[in-house]
Design an enzyme around this catalytic site. Sequence first.
Site, PDB file in Angstrom:
ATOM      1  CE  LYS A  53      -3.786  -2.355   2.002  1.00  0.00           C
ATOM      2  NZ  LYS A  53      -4.373  -2.705   3.322  1.00  0.00           N
ATOM      3  CD  GLN A  97      -3.418  -4.619   6.386  1.00  0.00           C
ATOM      4  OE1 GLN A  97      -3.131  -3.636   5.829  1.00  0.00           O
ATOM      5  NE2 GLN A  97      -4.068  -5.692   6.140  1.00  0.00           N
ATOM      6  CG  ASP A 120      -9.504   0.005   4.930  1.00  0.00           C
ATOM      7  OD1 ASP A 120      -9.216  -0.375   3.818  1.00  0.00           O
ATOM      8  OD2 ASP A 120      -8.876  -0.429   5.853  1.00  0.00           O
TER       9      ASP A 120
END
Length: 295
Positions: A53, A97, A120
Amino acid sequence: MNAKIIDGSAIAAGIREDVQRQVNRLLEEGVQPGLAVVLVGEDPASITYVTAKEKDCAQAGIFSRDIRLPGDTPQRELVDLIRELNRDEAIHGILIQLPLPGHINEDAVIEAIAPEKDVDGFHPVNIGKLVLNQDGFIPCTPHGVLKIIESLGMSTEGADVVIVGRSRIVGAPLANLLFRKAPGGNATVTVCHTKTANLADKVRRADIIIAAVGRPDTITGDMVKKGALVIDVGVNRVLDNTRKRGYRLVGDTDFSGIKEIAGAVTPVPGGVGPLTRAMLLWNTVESARKKAVKV
Ligand code: NAP
């Protein structure tokens, strides 16, 4: 019949070009999109994901603040960090994460993220907006699946879709996106899970099958209607001593059996994964763009 093998990397490359154009436009206005990537602990798969990422951000000209915390970081400390990132003007997206270590309540952490920086799309506000068909962040993997369908020029209107898997990050949001009254929606969606009776019968009726299970070979060729579109979200490691790293990645479908019957199918790797990565960049830039419009 041999199915079309969908090239997820090529579709993602097109999206990255769009992202790049948006980044350049924002840079001209003096705004650099910024993403905070937070990793707690040292799970090897998570390290691989966050490194990818960060690399994606660098390539796209997005500023990334990479934060690595020890695995025993108290929840309070993580929440305080998120509050600081919520206030940071250089940060337009916050990515925590997952999974987090067991002593941390993931829901509490996600809820601490400002919804307008939740790139997200996991915050209850964004999930609520998705269900209500309002403008918010769409989680990256479901968004990527929609982009795959769109790239095929295939209409979902009136299509029978079977999603196998009802997780909060893939199956459940996808179901809502596909049945919503909007372009790219209007499908009739069946969501299957471990308590579903006669899975094969349900899957066999589908024009579009989406597997998000986490178990190899859950969908086999005999479960697929001739010509159906099969999108395989699954990523599973199976032992393979012929590979240097000792394993290979497979999806949730029996790819070789399915490609004889399906009309189109996504491979693993190289199918949904590249789209998930591209949609994170997309959401980050979108967040920066919305903020720039507000200022
Ligand atoms: P998850 O939270 O473990 O959910 C799995 C779902 O599959 C659950 O709803 C479960 O049912 C259902 N299920 C499990 N075994 C089943 C069976 N035999 N028959 C029918 N349903 C079954 O997983 P997830 O986070 O959604 O991820 C699914 C897969 O996608 C994983 O392999 C993951 O690594 C992969 N993934 C890939 C990407 C990407 O970018 N390519 C992104 C995210 C996830 P219950 O609800 O009844 O338990």
